[in-house]
Design a protein around this motif. Structure first.
Motif, PDB file in Angstrom:
ATOM      1  N   ARG A  91       0.827  -1.207   0.000  1.00 40.74           N
ATOM      2  CA  ARG A  91       0.000   0.000   0.000  1.00 40.74           C
ATOM      3  C   ARG A  91       0.862   1.258   0.000  1.00 40.74           C
ATOM      4  NH1 ARG A  91      -3.787  -1.728   5.129  1.00 40.74           N
ATOM      5  NH2 ARG A  91      -5.009  -3.394   4.131  1.00 40.74           N
ATOM      6  N   THR A  92       2.078   1.137   0.514  1.00 41.45           N
ATOM      7  CA  THR A  92       2.999   2.260   0.604  1.00 41.45           C
ATOM      8  C   THR A  92       4.016   2.161  -0.522  1.00 41.45           C
ATOM      9  OG1 THR A  92       2.747   2.304   3.010  1.00 41.45           O
ATOM     10  CG2 THR A  92       4.663   3.449   2.087  1.00 41.45           C
ATOM     11  N   VAL A  93       4.176   3.235  -1.271  1.00 42.41           N
ATOM     12  CA  VAL A  93       5.097   3.247  -2.408  1.00 42.41           C
ATOM     13  C   VAL A  93       6.531   3.328  -1.903  1.00 42.41           C
ATOM     14  CG1 VAL A  93       5.796   4.537  -4.455  1.00 42.41           C
ATOM     15  CG2 VAL A  93       3.366   4.310  -3.887  1.00 42.41           C
ATOM     16  N   GLY A  94       7.446   2.668  -2.615  1.00 43.54           N
ATOM     17  CA  GLY A  94       8.863   2.793  -2.303  1.00 43.54           C
ATOM     18  C   GLY A  94       9.250   2.073  -1.027  1.00 43.54           C
ATOM     19  N   ASN A  95      10.255   2.633  -0.323  1.00 45.42           N
ATOM     20  CA  ASN A  95      10.755   2.084   0.936  1.00 45.42           C
ATOM     21  C   ASN A  95      11.214   0.632   0.820  1.00 45.42           C
ATOM     22  OD1 ASN A  95      10.004   4.310   3.076  1.00 45.42           O
ATOM     23  ND2 ASN A  95       8.203   4.072   1.745  1.00 45.42           N
ATOM     24  N   PRO A  96      12.039   0.298  -0.203  1.00 42.73           N
ATOM     25  CA  PRO A  96      12.392  -1.103  -0.420  1.00 42.73           C
ATOM     26  C   PRO A  96      13.199  -1.722   0.711  1.00 42.73           C
ATOM     27  CG  PRO A  96      13.717   0.309  -1.820  1.00 42.73           C
ATOM     28  CD  PRO A  96      12.647   1.172  -1.233  1.00 42.73           C
ATOM     29  N   ALA A  97      14.178  -0.988   1.266  1.00 39.28           N
ATOM     30  CA  ALA A  97      15.004  -1.578   2.321  1.00 39.28           C
ATOM     31  C   ALA A  97      14.196  -1.836   3.588  1.00 39.28           C
ATOM     32  CB  ALA A  97      16.193  -0.677   2.628  1.00 39.28           C
ATOM     33  N   ALA A  98      13.287  -0.935   3.914  1.00 36.00           N
ATOM     34  CA  ALA A  98      12.439  -1.130   5.092  1.00 36.00           C
ATOM     35  C   ALA A  98      11.537  -2.346   4.910  1.00 36.00           C
ATOM     36  CB  ALA A  98      11.598   0.122   5.345  1.00 36.00           C
ATOM     37  N   LYS A  99      10.921  -2.469   3.753  1.00 41.30           N
ATOM     38  CA  LYS A  99      10.047  -3.610   3.479  1.00 41.30           C
ATOM     39  C   LYS A  99      10.836  -4.917   3.482  1.00 41.30           C
ATOM     40  CE  LYS A  99       6.819  -0.993   0.553  1.00 41.30           C
ATOM     41  NZ  LYS A  99       6.320  -0.790  -0.827  1.00 41.30           N
ATOM     42  N   ALA A 100      12.030  -4.892   2.881  1.00 41.40           N
ATOM     43  CA  ALA A 100      12.838  -6.102   2.793  1.00 41.40           C
ATOM     44  C   ALA A 100      13.244  -6.580   4.182  1.00 41.40           C
ATOM     45  CB  ALA A 100      14.078  -5.846   1.943  1.00 41.40           C
ATOM     46  N   ALA A 101      13.634  -5.658   5.048  1.00 45.72           N
ATOM     47  CA  ALA A 101      14.061  -6.042   6.390  1.00 45.72           C
ATOM     48  C   ALA A 101      12.909  -6.653   7.181  1.00 45.72           C
ATOM     49  CB  ALA A 101      14.637  -4.836   7.125  1.00 45.72           C
ATOM     50  N   ILE A 102      11.722  -6.087   7.046  1.00 48.45           N
ATOM     51  CA  ILE A 102      10.566  -6.671   7.728  1.00 48.45           C
ATOM     52  C   ILE A 102      10.301  -8.079   7.208  1.00 48.45           C
ATOM     53  CG2 ILE A 102       8.053  -6.515   7.943  1.00 48.45           C
ATOM     54  CD1 ILE A 102       8.382  -3.483   8.120  1.00 48.45           C
ATOM     55  N   ASP A 103      10.335  -8.248   5.899  1.00 47.01           N
ATOM     56  CA  ASP A 103      10.101  -9.565   5.309  1.00 47.01           C
ATOM     57  C   ASP A 103      11.098 -10.582   5.839  1.00 47.01           C
ATOM     58  OD1 ASP A 103       8.938 -11.301   2.945  1.00 47.01           O
ATOM     59  OD2 ASP A 103      11.112 -11.412   2.740  1.00 47.01           O
ATOM     60  N   MET A 104      12.392 -10.234   5.853  1.00 42.56           N
ATOM     61  CA  MET A 104      13.404 -11.188   6.282  1.00 42.56           C
ATOM     62  C   MET A 104      13.328 -11.467   7.779  1.00 42.56           C
ATOM     63  SD  MET A 104      16.692 -10.284   3.856  1.00 42.56           S
ATOM     64  CE  MET A 104      16.796  -8.546   4.294  1.00 42.56           C
ATOM     65  N   ALA A 105      12.974 -10.453   8.569  1.00 39.92           N
ATOM     66  CA  ALA A 105      12.808 -10.680  10.006  1.00 39.92           C
ATOM     67  C   ALA A 105      11.628 -11.618  10.273  1.00 39.92           C
ATOM     68  CB  ALA A 105      12.603  -9.349  10.726  1.00 39.92           C
ATOM     69  N   LEU A 106      10.574 -11.518   9.463  1.00 46.61           N
ATOM     70  CA  LEU A 106       9.448 -12.440   9.592  1.00 46.61           C
ATOM     71  C   LEU A 106       9.866 -13.867   9.258  1.00 46.61           C
ATOM     72  CD1 LEU A 106       6.628 -10.257   7.975  1.00 46.61           C
ATOM     73  CD2 LEU A 106       6.767 -10.948  10.376  1.00 46.61           C
ATOM     74  N   TRP A 107      10.643 -14.037   8.197  1.00 43.68           N
ATOM     75  CA  TRP A 107      11.141 -15.368   7.846  1.00 43.68           C
ATOM     76  C   TRP A 107      12.064 -15.904   8.940  1.00 43.68           C
ATOM     77  CZ3 TRP A 107      10.350 -18.919   4.004  1.00 43.68           C
ATOM     78  CH2 TRP A 107       9.580 -18.524   2.896  1.00 43.68           C
ATOM     79  N   ASP A 108      12.902 -15.042   9.503  1.00 43.05           N
ATOM     80  CA  ASP A 108      13.784 -15.468  10.591  1.00 43.05           C
ATOM     81  C   ASP A 108      12.965 -15.945  11.782  1.00 43.05           C
ATOM     82  OD1 ASP A 108      16.291 -15.803  11.960  1.00 43.05           O
ATOM     83  OD2 ASP A 108      15.938 -13.896  12.977  1.00 43.05           O
ATOM     84  N   ALA A 109      11.926 -15.190  12.126  1.00 39.41           N
ATOM     85  CA  ALA A 109      11.065 -15.595  13.234  1.00 39.41           C
ATOM     86  C   ALA A 109      10.349 -16.908  12.933  1.00 39.41           C
ATOM     87  CB  ALA A 109      10.050 -14.489  13.532  1.00 39.41           C
ATOM     88  N   LEU A 110       9.919 -17.085  11.685  1.00 35.96           N
ATOM     89  CA  LEU A 110       9.254 -18.325  11.301  1.00 35.96           C
ATOM     90  C   LEU A 110      10.207 -19.512  11.437  1.00 35.96           C
ATOM     91  CD1 LEU A 110       6.796 -19.810  10.106  1.00 35.96           C
ATOM     92  CD2 LEU A 110       7.696 -19.260   7.831  1.00 35.96           C
ATOM     93  N   GLY A 111      11.431 -19.358  10.942  1.00 40.55           N
ATOM     94  CA  GLY A 111      12.400 -20.432  11.061  1.00 40.55           C
ATOM     95  C   GLY A 111      12.702 -20.770  12.508  1.00 40.55           C
TER      96      GLY A 111
END
Length: 367
Positions: A91-111
């Motif tokens: 929903r929010t344009v841009g901010n790729p590094a912020a979005k990427a870090a959240i995604d990877m932290a979620l995967w880390d938590a899942l693992g």
């Protein structure tokens, strides 16, 4: 596995020496540590490196968008609600590094929650990658000395040379000096960070035709649409799209336009989820990929090797996994180690890393 809280912690670690390239230079790793807390006590971590001269993000903007926009939207979802997570992030344009870090932290938590390595969850192809080292702007003798030191100390035999200076003879001379010093068995490729015009890039590639360059990355600005297409059509050196291909749609545009023949994947800007989509997109089109580096610290590098080693296509080439070597410190309890020219995936659940609370307290900038 419900998301309870997401926090963004700014920190700063100086580099022992600056990395200089056509679009800027980096003297301090002013990054953001993103932590995802779940209701069962698990904490996933990742790193967001802002690159204002490339994507417009700053340390302050990453902290603000995570705290004010993304965290409120994602709190209450579970670690398995990945499509819902990305729908809200998009929903929010841009901010790729912020979005990427959240995604990877979620995967880390899942693992961590499942007791499984993220690299296994993503594909589990291998447990290590060959390493490529980036050599930034400096006098020829200094660039050669750095490459020789890295080769002799860590066994690295693939080097990405930053180019894009004017006159182009500066970079042609540097690449020739590196080839003469390192010999024919070391792989060299170049990255212009959009510093040259198409005609300048053509002249430089012609002048370096005898050096055996294996790749050329982003020699011209993304807006030089016809010039990039012309340049790619006239050279036998594979053309890598990096900053010009940060989304699946941009990847399609670059490839179908004939502006690139390969794609650089950086988990620091597309996380694990979108990086995997881009990888599968490239596989379907028969296009090679290389694992790039956003001048990541050790947290980000651990993420890159976890993704790169997980897949056949992304593990074929040496990944850009060594820039943390120039940082004066790190945040990990057990620092990463490159040996024999390779970096191993960290064993253990999630990404396999732990943050040293003392180091974080020393380097964080919000207290």
């Amino acid at each position: 596995m419900k998301i309870l809280r997401i926090e963004a912690i700014p920190f700063a670690i100086p580099y022992n020496k600056p990395l200089r390239f056509a679009s800027g230079e980096v003297r301090v790793a002013d990054h953001v540590l993103v932590r995802v807390h779940t209701d069962d006590g698990v904490v996933g971590v990742a790193e967001a490196p802002p690159r204002p001269y490339t994507y417009g993000e700053t340390q302050e903007s990453i902290v603000a968008v995570v705290d004010k926009v993304f965290a409120p939207q994602l709190t209450g979802l579970t670690l398995l609600d990945r499509e819902a997570v990305h729908a809200r992030l998009d929903r929010t344009v841009g901010n790729p590094a912020a979005k990427a870090a959240i995604d990877m932290a979620l995967w880390d938590a899942l693992g961590r929650s499942l007791g499984l390595s993220v690299s296994q969850l993503l594909g589990g192809w291998t447990d290590r990658m060959r390493v490529s080292h980036m050599v930034g702007f400096a006098p020829d003798a200094e660039m050669v000395a750095e490459a020789e030191r890295v080769r002799d100390t860590y066994g690295i035999r693939t080097f990405k040379v930053k180019v894009g200076r004017r006159p182009v003879d500066l970079d042609v001379g540097a690449c020739r000096a590196l080839r003469e010093a390192l010999g024919p068995d070391v792989e060299l490729y170049v990255d212009g960070n959009r510093g040259w015009t198409p005609s300048e890039a053509a002249r430089a590639l012609d002048a370096m035709a005898d050096l055996g360059l294996t790749l050329s990355e982003e020699l011209c600005p993304a807006d030089d649409v016809l010039g990039r297409r012309w340049l790619t059509s006239r050279t036998s050196v594979p053309t890598v799209a990096d900053e010009s291909a940060t989304t699946p749609g941009q990847v399609t545009r670059e490839l179908l336009d004939g502006a690139a023949t390969m794609i650089s994947i950086k988990t620091a800007r597309t996380g694990f989820t979108t990086s995997q989509r881009i990888l599968h997109q490239c596989e379907g089109l028969g296009v090679e990929v290389v694992m790039g580096n956003q001048i990541d610290g050790q947290v980000g590098t651990a993420c890159s090797v976890a993704f790169g080693a997980a897949h056949r296509s992304s593990s074929r080439r040496a990944g850009e996994l060594s820039n943390f070597l120039d940082m004066s410190d790190d945040l990990l309890t057990e620092p990463l180690e490159i040996s024999g020219g390779e970096l191993a995936v960290r064993p253990g659940p999630g990404i396999g890393i732990e943050i040293d609370p003392g180091k974080l307290a020393h380097h964080r900038r919000d207290r």
